[in-house]
Design a protein around this motif. Structure first.
Motif, mmCIF file in Angstrom:
data_model
loop_
_atom_site.group_PDB
_atom_site.id
_atom_site.type_symbol
_atom_site.label_atom_id
_atom_site.label_comp_id
_atom_site.label_asym_id
_atom_site.label_seq_id
_atom_site.Cartn_x
_atom_site.Cartn_y
_atom_site.Cartn_z
ATOM 1 N N ASN A 4 34.441 52.664 53.928
ATOM 2 C CA ASN A 4 35.725 53.324 54.125
ATOM 3 C C ASN A 4 36.601 52.442 55.001
ATOM 4 O O ASN A 4 36.196 52.018 56.075
ATOM 5 C CB ASN A 4 35.502 54.691 54.774
ATOM 6 C CG ASN A 4 36.727 55.558 54.743
ATOM 7 O OD1 ASN A 4 37.841 55.111 55.033
ATOM 8 N ND2 ASN A 4 36.554 56.810 54.371
ATOM 9 N N LYS A 8 39.037 56.453 61.924
ATOM 10 C CA LYS A 8 38.747 57.889 62.080
ATOM 11 C C LYS A 8 40.000 58.675 62.448
ATOM 12 O O LYS A 8 40.178 59.800 62.020
ATOM 13 C CB LYS A 8 37.663 58.089 63.131
ATOM 14 C CG LYS A 8 36.327 57.517 62.701
ATOM 15 C CD LYS A 8 35.192 58.100 63.481
ATOM 16 C CE LYS A 8 33.880 57.473 63.125
ATOM 17 N NZ LYS A 8 33.444 57.645 61.774
ATOM 18 N N ASN A 9 40.879 58.077 63.241
ATOM 19 C CA ASN A 9 42.120 58.718 63.645
ATOM 20 C C ASN A 9 43.248 58.273 62.703
ATOM 21 O O ASN A 9 43.814 57.202 62.870
ATOM 22 C CB ASN A 9 42.453 58.354 65.098
ATOM 23 C CG ASN A 9 43.724 59.004 65.578
ATOM 24 O OD1 ASN A 9 44.337 59.804 64.872
ATOM 25 N ND2 ASN A 9 44.134 58.664 66.775
ATOM 26 N N GLU A 37 41.257 61.187 51.294
ATOM 27 C CA GLU A 37 41.563 61.426 52.704
ATOM 28 C C GLU A 37 43.055 61.234 52.987
ATOM 29 O O GLU A 37 43.651 61.991 53.762
ATOM 30 C CB GLU A 37 40.749 60.480 53.587
ATOM 31 C CG GLU A 37 39.262 60.767 53.588
ATOM 32 C CD GLU A 37 38.473 59.739 54.382
ATOM 33 O OE1 GLU A 37 38.994 59.252 55.408
ATOM 34 O OE2 GLU A 37 37.353 59.415 53.970
#
Length: 78
Positions: A4, A8-9, A37
């Motif tokens: 990925n 994360k943020n 996402e």
């Protein structure tokens, strides 16, 4: 298996960059999970008042990108 590429943020990524990830997925099939996402994040941003019209941006960019057939993509990669 690809890793990925998103942090994360997702707050540190611009809406345009998120939309470009979706465009990459829809045009040549890369970043499938990241695209999902990115779409979720763009939807959240829109619900929170972000004025970036990502749907129109994505649609317009996909029109601009030349269509690549699967065989052409395979030949480009090999």
């Amino acid at each position: 298996m690809q890793n990925n590429i998103l942090p994360k943020n997702l707050d540190v990524i611009t809406s345009e960059t998120l939309a470009n990830i979706i465009i990459a997925n829809r045009s040549i099939g890369i970043y499938k999970e990241e695209s999902r996402e990115a779409m979720i994040e763009l939807s959240k941003r829109k619900n929170n008042g972000d004025n970036f019209n990502y749907q129109e941006y994505i649609d317009n960019k996909l029109i601009e990108i030349p269509k690549i057939e699967n065989n052409e993509l395979i030949n480009m990669i090999s």
